[in-house]
Write a protein that holds these residues in place. Structure first.
Motif, short mmCIF file in Angstrom:
data_model
loop_
_atom_site.label_atom_id
_atom_site.label_comp_id
_atom_site.label_asym_id
_atom_site.label_seq_id
_atom_site.Cartn_x
_atom_site.Cartn_y
_atom_site.Cartn_z
N GLU B 85 0.86 -1.11 0.09
CA GLU B 85 -0.12 0.43 0.47
C GLU B 85 1.29 1.19 -0.02
O GLU B 85 0.47 1.95 -0.17
CB GLU B 85 -1.02 0.11 0.62
N ARG B 88 1.62 2.74 -3.74
CA ARG B 88 1.02 3.06 -3.82
C ARG B 88 0.75 4.76 -3.90
O ARG B 88 0.90 5.66 -5.07
CB ARG B 88 -0.71 2.69 -3.65
N LYS B 92 3.08 8.56 -7.23
CA LYS B 92 1.61 9.15 -6.90
C LYS B 92 1.33 10.13 -6.08
O LYS B 92 1.12 11.11 -6.08
CB LYS B 92 0.49 8.52 -7.16
N HIS B 122 2.29 4.03 -12.15
CA HIS B 122 1.23 4.51 -11.61
C HIS B 122 -0.07 5.06 -12.14
O HIS B 122 -1.57 5.26 -10.98
CB HIS B 122 2.35 5.52 -11.20
#
Lengths: 333, 334
Positions: B85, B88, B92, B122
């Motif tokens: 996680e 991510r 970004k 991404h």
């Protein structure tokens, strides 16, 4: 000016660029190209410019770590002038007593297997000065002077046991142990943290007075040059483009390159509004440079004169403010 | 600023575990970052500024251990996230321009293709070739590079151009925060100035938040709204840049500013700081700066000073901040 200590005349160093193993080099990097200046006894001259401008090469030529391609370096010594390019081996030893160098990187410029005493006393040993006992005293005295106190706690330490600032103090002690009259200092504080930097700069200023030594202080940092130097010379692609009293050059920069450099320097004052930098692009390589003004490609003001004549000579534009630019009028200095 | 902060670093404590013991690299550091804000963290080598930057992306060294504290991005504690996680968010939401990143380009791939790789990782849904090319061209224009350069290899770029391309890559996924760790340190002054101006312009146009990390207090003065001054793993002063430069309250900040030479203003005597930063394997008791502090009293060596708010948005960790002279020394050099 009184009789200069160092007189550099049209100093030039070309490095051949090899295009193949069996071919004669036809291209040359003009690292230092016809550079002339003088340094008075006790004066400190700053040599500033960006990477690749030839400032380090100039410094190395002056201490004879490199041989010049052409030009002359004269050094005052006991009433006579020595021609550095044509020193015999006997005179070379004498020359080394008068001229020393401090390097940028205190981690690289010291032999890791030799103690502080070995490092600082080496010039004395090479010059056959004093007995071991006398050398010990002299080294201890030098360590005291450079602020490594008490000296006996430092004498037998190795470089890895010292911080960067302490190493640079050892380098200064080594450079001054023979009581030279001229020291080339190549970015001596640029590897150090800010809080350490000022104490080393202060130390060098104090010792310049105490030892009556002249510095050629090489730096990319104009703010440091302002603090350390009586006069500064700005180099661009192997040429000095501007030279004069430090405050005069900084408050009244005349060459377009000096002006650009000055407006690009970050200023530690958030309320200061910087003038925009007027030139474009990055520094080009000095391989077979054009015969016209070196700065022509980046200069926003270049005129027909600049394109049709050779690189302008470094001329006194008034009050000892020298500028190499066709567009700067006499009397502007 | 009443909007909730984008990023909150809350009492962060991080140690490096070494054979010789724990190195106290980041000790109880707290700050916030709002949208559109430019924050500077300044300090000498080993003060913990890069450790904080790496922690924000959870890219800290393997021997780093978070002892306590949180790093919250839009309220979510990044330190509690599982690695996938976290991945991510990286790039970004938070992108980074590393120290020396211009030398990190892979020499055998075109620069544009390397940026494309980041986009592919991404962007969901994945961008088409045409969209990606279009986007990379816009990014190049934004950082002052000719879009045609995207088809070139890294060796065809100068140092300054490579660093611009790194910035383009950092911008590629529309992050809300960019961390710029010594973004211009290896560059010459004129190129440095160009890149800083560019970053400032982009930040203003995109309303991005930036954390600048630098040892160069003059660079921080030029590009930030807020400045945090670090010493030996501690944040010792935090406040509006203009205010801190005009009236530094922490003795270390005061001495640091007094010992920074400048090409403008009167040529003043610079005050050297005595001594050297402490070894963080065994940091001094009380205030970590007390052994070098000219204003230190007995209390400083025993009790650690807390961060105290002395004005709106201006915090200082010093028992004796009232003793620090009102403005930095202006005495001319003799």
């Amino acid at each position: 000016m009184t009789e200069p200590l160092v007189k550099v005349d049209r100093l030039t160093k070309l490095f051949p660029v090899s295009r193949g193993m069996f071919r004669r080099p036809v291209d040359f990097i003009h690292a230092v190209d016809g550079v002339s200046f003088e340094i008075a006894p006790g004066e400190s001259l700053g040599l500033v410019g960006e990477s690749g401008c030839g400032k380090t090469t100039t410094g190395r030529l002056l201490v004879k770590l490199m041989e010049a391609t052409s030009g002359q370096i004269l050094m005052h010594d006991d009433g006579s002038m020595i021609d550095v390019a044509h020193i015999g081996s006997d005179d070379l030893r004498r020359f080394r007593r008068r001229v020393q160098m401090i390097f940028q990187d205190p981690y690289e410029s010291m032999n890791p297997r030799r103690t502080v005493f070995d490092t600082v006393s080496e010039p004395l040993a090479v010059q056959n000065i004093g007995s071991l006992r006398e050398r010990e005293d002299r080294v201890a005295q030098m360590l005291q002077l450079v602020g490594l106190t008490p000296p006996n706690t430092f004498l037998f330490r190795y470089p890895h046991e010292l911080s960067g600032g302490q190493r640079q103090r050892v380098a200064i002690a080594r450079a001054l142990v023979l009581d030279p009259s001229f020291v080339v200092a190549d970015e001596p504080t640029s590897m150090l943290d800010v809080s350490i930097r000022i104490s080393i700069m202060e130390l060098m200023l104090e010792l310049a007075d105490a030892f009556d030594v002249s510095y050629l202080y090489i730096t990319h940092d104009l703010a440091v040059a302002r603090y350390m130097c009586d006069r500064i010379a700005v180099m661009y692609l192997g040429k000095i483009v501007e030279l004069g009293d430090t405050e005069e050059v900084l408050s009244n920069p005349l060459h377009p390159y000096t002006r650009a450099l000055l407006s690009a320097v970050p200023v530690p004052d958030p309320t200061y509004r910087k003038p925009p930098v007027e030139i474009k692009g990055g520094i080009t390589k000095a391989i077979n440079p054009p015969t016209e003004c070196r700065f022509i490609e980046r200069c926003p003001w270049a005129t027909d004169v600049c394109h049709s004549t050779e690189h302008p000579p470094l001329e006194d534009k008034g009050g000892g403010h020298f500028v190499a630019c066709h567009l700067v009028e006499k009397g502007a200095g | 600023m009443s909007a909730p902060p984008l990023l909150e670093v809350d009492h962060l404590v991080m140690n490096y575990v070494t054979e010789k013991g724990d190195v106290s690299a980041v000790e109880d550091v707290s700050f916030t970052l709002h949208q559109g804000e430019a924050l500077g963290l300044v300090g000498e080598s080993g003060c913990g500024k890069t450790s904080i930057a790496m922690s924000l992306l959870r890219l800290q060294a393997e021997n780093a251990v978070f002892k306590s504290g949180e790093i919250r991005l839009n309220g979510e504690n990044l330190l509690a996230l599982p690695e996938d996680e976290m991945r991510r968010h990286r790039w970004k939401d938070i992108a980074m321009v590393f120290q020396g990143a211009m030398n990190a380009w892979n020499p055998v791939y075109r620069v544009g293709d390397q940026i494309r790789e980041a986009l592919d990782l991404h962007f969901r849904p994945r961008l088409s070739d045409a969209e990606a090319t279009e986007r990379i061209s816009r990014l190049f224009e934004m950082v002052g590079l000719n879009p045609a350069m995207a088809n070139r290899y890294p060796h065809e770029f100068s140092g300054g151009m490579r660093q611009r391309a790194v910035i383009a890559m950092a911008l590629s996924c529309d992050p809300s925060i960019i961390i710029a760790d010594e973004p211009t340190t290896a560059l010459d002054v004129i190129v440095q100035d160009q890149i800083l101006q560019e970053l400032k312009k982009i930040q203003r146009e995109l309303g991005m938040a930036i954390i600048y990390i630098s040892h160069d207090i003059a660079v921080i003065a030029e590009v930030t709204d807020t400045i945090g001054i670090m010493y030996a793993g501690k944040l010792v002063e935090l406040g509006p840049t203009v205010e801190v430069f005009a009236r530094p309250k922490h003795p270390y900040a005061y001495l640091l500013l007094s010992s920074t030479p400048s090409v403008t203003g009167p040529r003043r005597k610079l005050a050297p700081l005595e001594g050297e930063p402490p070894n963080l394997l065994n940091p001094p008791t009380g205030c970590r700066f007390h052994p070098r502090c000219p204003f230190a009293t007995e209390r400083c060596s025993i009790e650690e000073p807390p961060m105290e708010t002395i004005a709106d948005g201006h915090r200082v960790a010093c028992w004796n901040w009232r003793e620090v002279p009102v403005s930095i020394a202006q005495e001319a050099r003799p």
